[in-house]
Design a protein around this motif. Structure first.
Motif, PDB file in Angstrom:
ATOM      1  N   GLN A   1       0.855  -1.130  -0.073  1.00 60.18           N
ATOM      2  CA  GLN A   1       0.003  -0.175   0.086  1.00 60.18           C
ATOM      3  C   GLN A   1       0.960   1.274  -0.009  1.00 60.18           C
ATOM      4  O   GLN A   1       0.683   2.251  -0.675  1.00 60.18           O
ATOM      5  CB  GLN A   1      -0.854  -0.051   1.370  1.00 60.18           C
ATOM      6  N   GLU A   2       1.989   1.321   0.595  1.00 61.56           N
ATOM      7  CA  GLU A   2       2.638   2.444   0.939  1.00 61.56           C
ATOM      8  C   GLU A   2       3.566   2.482  -0.477  1.00 61.56           C
ATOM      9  O   GLU A   2       3.833   3.764  -0.783  1.00 61.56           O
ATOM     10  CB  GLU A   2       3.828   2.212   2.159  1.00 61.56           C
ATOM     11  N   VAL A   3       4.152   1.280  -1.050  1.00 62.83           N
ATOM     12  CA  VAL A   3       4.790   1.537  -2.294  1.00 62.83           C
ATOM     13  C   VAL A   3       3.860   2.313  -3.449  1.00 62.83           C
ATOM     14  O   VAL A   3       4.357   3.099  -4.194  1.00 62.83           O
ATOM     15  CB  VAL A   3       5.156   0.151  -2.722  1.00 62.83           C
ATOM     16  N   ILE A   4       2.627   1.709  -3.407  1.00 61.85           N
ATOM     17  CA  ILE A   4       1.816   2.265  -4.288  1.00 61.85           C
ATOM     18  C   ILE A   4       1.525   4.033  -4.174  1.00 61.85           C
ATOM     19  O   ILE A   4       1.456   4.573  -4.982  1.00 61.85           O
ATOM     20  CB  ILE A   4       0.336   1.448  -4.255  1.00 61.85           C
ATOM     21  N   ALA A   5       1.362   4.496  -2.899  1.00 65.13           N
ATOM     22  CA  ALA A   5       1.408   5.631  -2.277  1.00 65.13           C
ATOM     23  C   ALA A   5       2.608   6.317  -2.959  1.00 65.13           C
ATOM     24  O   ALA A   5       2.472   7.698  -3.526  1.00 65.13           O
ATOM     25  CB  ALA A   5       1.157   5.744  -0.873  1.00 65.13           C
ATOM     26  N   LEU A   6       3.872   5.779  -2.849  1.00 64.45           N
ATOM     27  CA  LEU A   6       4.799   6.464  -3.245  1.00 64.45           C
ATOM     28  C   LEU A   6       5.065   6.630  -4.889  1.00 64.45           C
ATOM     29  O   LEU A   6       5.250   7.728  -5.384  1.00 64.45           O
ATOM     30  CB  LEU A   6       6.335   5.548  -2.946  1.00 64.45           C
ATOM     31  N   ALA A   7       4.342   5.720  -5.501  1.00 65.16           N
ATOM     32  CA  ALA A   7       4.402   5.804  -6.963  1.00 65.16           C
ATOM     33  C   ALA A   7       3.439   6.656  -7.388  1.00 65.16           C
ATOM     34  O   ALA A   7       3.855   7.793  -8.184  1.00 65.16           O
ATOM     35  CB  ALA A   7       4.234   4.415  -7.535  1.00 65.16           C
ATOM     36  N   ARG A   8       2.117   6.887  -6.682  1.00 65.34           N
ATOM     37  CA  ARG A   8       1.177   7.796  -7.098  1.00 65.34           C
ATOM     38  C   ARG A   8       1.415   9.076  -6.726  1.00 65.34           C
ATOM     39  O   ARG A   8       0.972  10.170  -7.274  1.00 65.34           O
ATOM     40  CB  ARG A   8      -0.054   7.387  -6.355  1.00 65.34           C
ATOM     41  N   ALA A   9       2.647   9.377  -5.868  1.00 66.04           N
ATOM     42  CA  ALA A   9       3.174  10.742  -5.503  1.00 66.04           C
ATOM     43  C   ALA A   9       4.258  11.008  -6.525  1.00 66.04           C
ATOM     44  O   ALA A   9       4.694  12.028  -6.540  1.00 66.04           O
ATOM     45  CB  ALA A   9       3.559  10.618  -4.161  1.00 66.04           C
ATOM     46  N   GLY A  10       4.552  10.222  -7.458  1.00 67.45           N
ATOM     47  CA  GLY A  10       5.436  10.726  -8.457  1.00 67.45           C
ATOM     48  C   GLY A  10       6.798  10.197  -8.055  1.00 67.45           C
ATOM     49  O   GLY A  10       8.006  10.860  -8.468  1.00 67.45           O
ATOM     50  N   LEU A  11       7.279   9.502  -6.585  1.00 65.47           N
ATOM     51  CA  LEU A  11       8.327   9.328  -6.152  1.00 65.47           C
ATOM     52  C   LEU A  11       9.142   7.980  -6.414  1.00 65.47           C
ATOM     53  O   LEU A  11      10.119   7.715  -6.204  1.00 65.47           O
ATOM     54  CB  LEU A  11       8.115   9.481  -4.676  1.00 65.47           C
ATOM     55  N   LEU A  12       8.468   7.289  -7.155  1.00 68.28           N
ATOM     56  CA  LEU A  12       8.774   5.818  -7.678  1.00 68.28           C
ATOM     57  C   LEU A  12       8.208   5.707  -9.024  1.00 68.28           C
ATOM     58  O   LEU A  12       7.051   5.379  -9.193  1.00 68.28           O
ATOM     59  CB  LEU A  12       8.214   4.864  -6.569  1.00 68.28           C
ATOM     60  N   THR A  13       9.292   5.372 -10.094  1.00 64.53           N
ATOM     61  CA  THR A  13       8.966   5.072 -11.387  1.00 64.53           C
ATOM     62  C   THR A  13       9.863   4.053 -11.881  1.00 64.53           C
ATOM     63  O   THR A  13      11.139   4.148 -11.947  1.00 64.53           O
ATOM     64  CB  THR A  13       9.156   6.254 -12.168  1.00 64.53           C
ATOM     65  N   ALA A  14       9.348   2.912 -12.333  1.00 60.89           N
ATOM     66  CA  ALA A  14       9.856   2.014 -12.845  1.00 60.89           C
ATOM     67  C   ALA A  14      10.457   2.422 -14.119  1.00 60.89           C
ATOM     68  O   ALA A  14       9.756   2.823 -14.966  1.00 60.89           O
ATOM     69  CB  ALA A  14       9.134   0.480 -12.767  1.00 60.89           C
ATOM     70  N   ASP A  15      11.695   1.664 -14.516  1.00 58.44           N
ATOM     71  CA  ASP A  15      12.204   1.903 -15.717  1.00 58.44           C
ATOM     72  C   ASP A  15      11.948   0.354 -16.706  1.00 58.44           C
ATOM     73  O   ASP A  15      12.572  -0.566 -16.479  1.00 58.44           O
ATOM     74  CB  ASP A  15      13.868   2.049 -15.792  1.00 58.44           C
ATOM     75  N   VAL A  16      10.848   0.685 -17.464  1.00 59.49           N
ATOM     76  CA  VAL A  16      10.111  -0.457 -18.094  1.00 59.49           C
ATOM     77  C   VAL A  16      10.444  -0.755 -19.338  1.00 59.49           C
ATOM     78  O   VAL A  16      10.447   0.028 -20.090  1.00 59.49           O
ATOM     79  CB  VAL A  16       8.653  -0.249 -17.834  1.00 59.49           C
ATOM     80  N   GLN A  17      10.743  -1.881 -19.676  1.00 54.69           N
ATOM     81  CA  GLN A  17      10.969  -2.493 -21.219  1.00 54.69           C
ATOM     82  C   GLN A  17       9.810  -3.544 -21.459  1.00 54.69           C
ATOM     83  O   GLN A  17       9.602  -4.599 -20.469  1.00 54.69           O
ATOM     84  CB  GLN A  17      12.064  -3.208 -21.106  1.00 54.69           C
ATOM     85  N   THR A  18       9.015  -3.005 -22.155  1.00 56.62           N
ATOM     86  CA  THR A  18       7.649  -3.904 -22.590  1.00 56.62           C
ATOM     87  C   THR A  18       7.899  -4.771 -23.531  1.00 56.62           C
ATOM     88  O   THR A  18       8.483  -4.803 -24.513  1.00 56.62           O
ATOM     89  CB  THR A  18       6.551  -3.226 -22.919  1.00 56.62           C
ATOM     90  N   PHE A  19       6.872  -6.127 -23.482  1.00 55.16           N
ATOM     91  CA  PHE A  19       7.223  -7.285 -24.174  1.00 55.16           C
ATOM     92  C   PHE A  19       5.647  -7.515 -24.483  1.00 55.16           C
ATOM     93  O   PHE A  19       4.743  -7.680 -23.470  1.00 55.16           O
ATOM     94  CB  PHE A  19       7.818  -8.436 -23.813  1.00 55.16           C
ATOM     95  N   PRO A  20       5.169  -7.808 -25.680  1.00 57.83           N
ATOM     96  CA  PRO A  20       4.013  -8.596 -25.975  1.00 57.83           C
ATOM     97  C   PRO A  20       3.934  -9.896 -25.561  1.00 57.83           C
ATOM     98  O   PRO A  20       4.988 -10.600 -25.172  1.00 57.83           O
ATOM     99  CB  PRO A  20       3.611  -8.659 -27.394  1.00 57.83           C
TER     100      PRO A  20
END
Ligand code: FEH
Ligand code: ZN
Ligand code: ZN
Length: 339
Positions: free
Chosen positions: A296-315
């Motif tokens: 829950q706290e991790v999601i709050a960090l992300a929604r506050a813009g403080l945690l962003t994953a560097d993502v490489q997407t694949f189908p």
């Protein structure tokens, strides 16, 4: 995983949400190194055939009998552990300390998220609001696991202390952000790849040190000579060379968190005729995943813009390729499959 060791794409029926369950249309599912451990575990430890994928975010498609608080269209992250609910770990609310073997979980003891749909107990879901689902999925493991490690070390992470993060991959780059967002420690990032060290700097590391034969010397230029050193070291790789670096730079009274499941060995010989392999008063912890409260706290960090994953997407059809790149160490940040 159609049978132990075999990862292939097959057609299966769309699952239905049973009582207390929710059917999610999978928006994104992270490809985790641990899926490779599950795939190649001794036959019988994990059920087959089983859909892998334990780092999931999606949109509610339908809900089963008795489910409240969730409706079609809601966007959710999935807490992947399913504790037994009755052991001493679960009774304390620490489902990541559940005594159940094998660990119960989505993509571990029942079908996971490498599919268009997954049915999960409603109790595993947390609202993510309008977070991009390719961002929300990594939070449930690549974010939660280092967050839990930082929580365990928080008393030692006082302002002005130094935390060394070894391995700036899927978990390490999230660890750096979590430290930057929730502490005032000096962050030193160690990795063998320049791209990973550049990522570490971008997401908040104060110093970067290339892994290799003079990494200990370089880190010691920052943290001082033994028996002083780094107050906390988070090893997100966990192979012999990184464990050697970790124990060679941690301060007397420091803390080692062995987050990476790389199969390395940490020799613990504090004092003897031979030189000690680890300083006196060092605490060693092997964190595992995290709790629902922490997610829950991790999601709050992300929604506050403080945690962003560097993502490489694949189908979905290229999921096997994502795991091959992961195995070869060629994924920087987190590989995320988008069915
Ligand atoms: C998941 C399943 C089994 C072993 C380890 C893991 C980790 O990826 C959880 O963070
Ligand atoms: Zn994982
Ligand atoms: Zn339990």
């Amino acid at each position: 995983m159609t049978r132990p060791g075999v990862l292939e794409q097959v057609e299966v029926p769309v699952p239905t949400a049973g009582p207390g369950e929710v059917l999610l249309a999978v928006g994104a599912v992270g490809a985790c190194h641990s899926d490779l451990h599950v795939l190649h575990a001794p036959p019988g430890l994990f059920p087959t055939p089983m859909t892998l994928g334990h780092e999931i975010a999606g949109t509610v498609d339908s809900v089963g009998a008795g489910v409240t608080g969730w409706s079609a269209g809601d966007r959710a992250a999935v807490y992947g552990i399913i504790g037994c609910g009755t052991c001493r770990g679960c009774l304390r609310g620490l489902e990541n300390q559940c005594r159940r073997i094998p660990p119960g979980g989505i993509g571990l003891s029942r079908d996971g998220g490498l599919a268009e749909y997954v049915a999960v107990p409603a109790s595993r879901l947390l609202h993510v609001g309008n977070l991009d689902l390719t961002q929300a999925a990594p939070l449930t493991d690549a974010g939660l696991t280092p967050y839990h490690a930082v929580e365990l070390a928080r008393p030692a992470l006082r302002p002005g202390t130094t935390c060394v993060v070894i391995g700036i991959g899927g978990l390490g780059h999230m660890a750096v952000q979590i430290l930057a967002a929730t502490t005032a420690v000096r962050i030193v990032a160690v990795d063998s790849s320049t791209a990973a060290l550049d990522l570490a700097t971008r997401v908040g590391a104060h110093h970067v040190v290339p892994a290799g034969p003079d990494a200990v010397e370089k880190i010691r230029e920052l943290v001082g000579p033994a028996p002083d050193g780094a107050d906390v070291v988070i090893d997100c790789v966990g192979v012999d060379p990184t464990l050697t670096t970790a124990r060679s730079v941690v301060a007397t009274g420091g803390q080692l968190l062995l987050v990476g499941l790389g199969g390395g060995t940490l020799p613990v010989r504090p004092v003897a005729d031979e030189p000690p392999t680890i300083p006196l008063e060092t605490s060693v912890t092997v964190p595992f995943w995290g709790t629902r409260a922490e997610l829950q706290e991790v999601i709050a960090l992300a929604r506050a813009g403080l945690l962003t994953a560097d993502v490489q997407t694949f189908p979905l059809e290229r999921a096997p390729e994502a795991y091959d790149l992961l195995r070869r160490g060629e994924i920087h940040g987190r590989a995320v499959v988008v069915p």
